[in-house]
Design a protein around this motif. Structure first.
Motif, PDB file in Angstrom:
ATOM      1  N   UNK A  46       0.842  -1.191   0.000  1.00  0.00           N
ATOM      2  CA  UNK A  46       0.000   0.000   0.000  1.00  0.00           C
ATOM      3  C   UNK A  46       0.880   1.245   0.000  1.00  0.00           C
ATOM      4  N   UNK A  47       0.543   2.178  -0.868  1.00  0.00           N
ATOM      5  CA  UNK A  47       1.193   3.487  -0.888  1.00  0.00           C
ATOM      6  C   UNK A  47       0.126   4.522  -0.550  1.00  0.00           C
ATOM      7  N   UNK A  67      -1.349   0.539   9.344  1.00  0.00           N
ATOM      8  CA  UNK A  67      -1.419  -0.039   8.006  1.00  0.00           C
ATOM      9  C   UNK A  67      -0.030  -0.226   7.400  1.00  0.00           C
ATOM     10  N   UNK A  68       0.869   0.697   7.671  1.00  0.00           N
ATOM     11  CA  UNK A  68       2.219   0.612   7.098  1.00  0.00           C
ATOM     12  C   UNK A  68       3.066  -0.473   7.747  1.00  0.00           C
ATOM     13  N   UNK A  76       4.383  -8.019   2.065  1.00  0.00           N
ATOM     14  CA  UNK A  76       3.763  -6.780   1.627  1.00  0.00           C
ATOM     15  C   UNK A  76       4.302  -5.677   2.506  1.00  0.00           C
ATOM     16  N   UNK A  77       3.970  -4.458   2.205  1.00  0.00           N
ATOM     17  CA  UNK A  77       4.397  -3.369   3.064  1.00  0.00           C
ATOM     18  C   UNK A  77       3.589  -2.128   2.750  1.00  0.00           C
ATOM     19  N   UNK A  78       3.795  -1.135   3.572  1.00  0.00           N
ATOM     20  CA  UNK A  78       3.118   0.126   3.370  1.00  0.00           C
ATOM     21  C   UNK A  78       4.125   1.245   3.298  1.00  0.00           C
ATOM     22  N   UNK A  79       3.763   2.285   2.599  1.00  0.00           N
ATOM     23  CA  UNK A  79       4.637   3.444   2.454  1.00  0.00           C
ATOM     24  C   UNK A  79       3.767   4.692   2.380  1.00  0.00           C
ATOM     25  N   UNK A  99      11.234   4.654  10.860  1.00  0.00           N
ATOM     26  CA  UNK A  99      10.600   3.340  10.972  1.00  0.00           C
ATOM     27  C   UNK A  99       9.647   3.044   9.827  1.00  0.00           C
ATOM     28  N   UNK A 100       9.338   4.055   9.033  1.00  0.00           N
ATOM     29  CA  UNK A 100       8.398   3.899   7.929  1.00  0.00           C
ATOM     30  C   UNK A 100       9.100   4.161   6.610  1.00  0.00           C
TER      31      UNK A 100
END
Length: 124
Positions: A46-47, A67-68, A76-79, A99-100
Motif C-alpha cells: 500500500x502506498x 497499516x504501514x 507486503x508493506x506500506x509506504x 521506521x516507515x
C-alpha cells in the motif's frame, strides 16, 4: 466541515490510497473501512499518498502507521508519499520517519528501486 476523501486504485507495484481533506477522529472510520480489505489480502503493498491531506490528528496517524507496519515486509508493506513539511516534521519528532518507508512524491515511490524490490532498505 469534514471534507475527507479517500480513493483506492492500482498503481503497480502498489495499491495506491489517495487521501485528501482532514483525517481525524470523525473521518478515521471511513479510512479504516477502505483499508481493512486491502490489509486482509496477502502481499499487499500500500502506498498512501497524503499530498492533499490538510490535517491529520493522532487517530489518523495511528491508522496510517498501523497499516504501514501491519504486514511483514516480505509479504507486503506500506509506504507514505507526499508529506507536507509540517507532517514530515511531526512524524520525525515522533521517531516514525526512520521506521516507515517515506517517499517525497508519488512519482518517486513508483520509480524508486525499492518499489520493485520490497526487501530493499527503507528510504527516508
Amino acid at each position: 466541515m469534514h471534507d475527507f476523501q479517500v480513493s483506492v486504485a492500482q498503481s503497480p507495484p502498489f495499491t495506491l490510497v489517495t487521501l485528501s481533506g482532514e483525517l481525524d477522529v470523525i473521518t478515521v472510520p471511513r479510512l479504516r473501512e477502505r483499508v481493512a480489505p486491502l490489509l486482509a489480502r496477502p502481499a499487499t503493498r500500500i502506498l498512501f499518498d497524503v499530498e492533499k491531506l490538510r490535517f491529520i490528528d493522532s487517530a489518523g496517524m495511528r491508522v496510517l502507521i498501523d497499516a504501514c507496519v501491519r504486514t511483514p515486509p516480505k509479504d507486503g508493506d506500506g509506504a507514505l508519499c507526499g508529506m507536507s513539511p509540517q507532517m514530515r516534521h511531526l512524524f520525525s519528532l515522533l521517531g516514525l520517519i526512520s521506521r516507515l518507508t517515506v517517499y517525497p512524491t508519488r512519482a518517486d515511490a513508483l520509480s524508486h528501486p525499492a518499489a520493485m524490490h520490497p526487501d530493499t532498505a527503507r528510504m527516508n
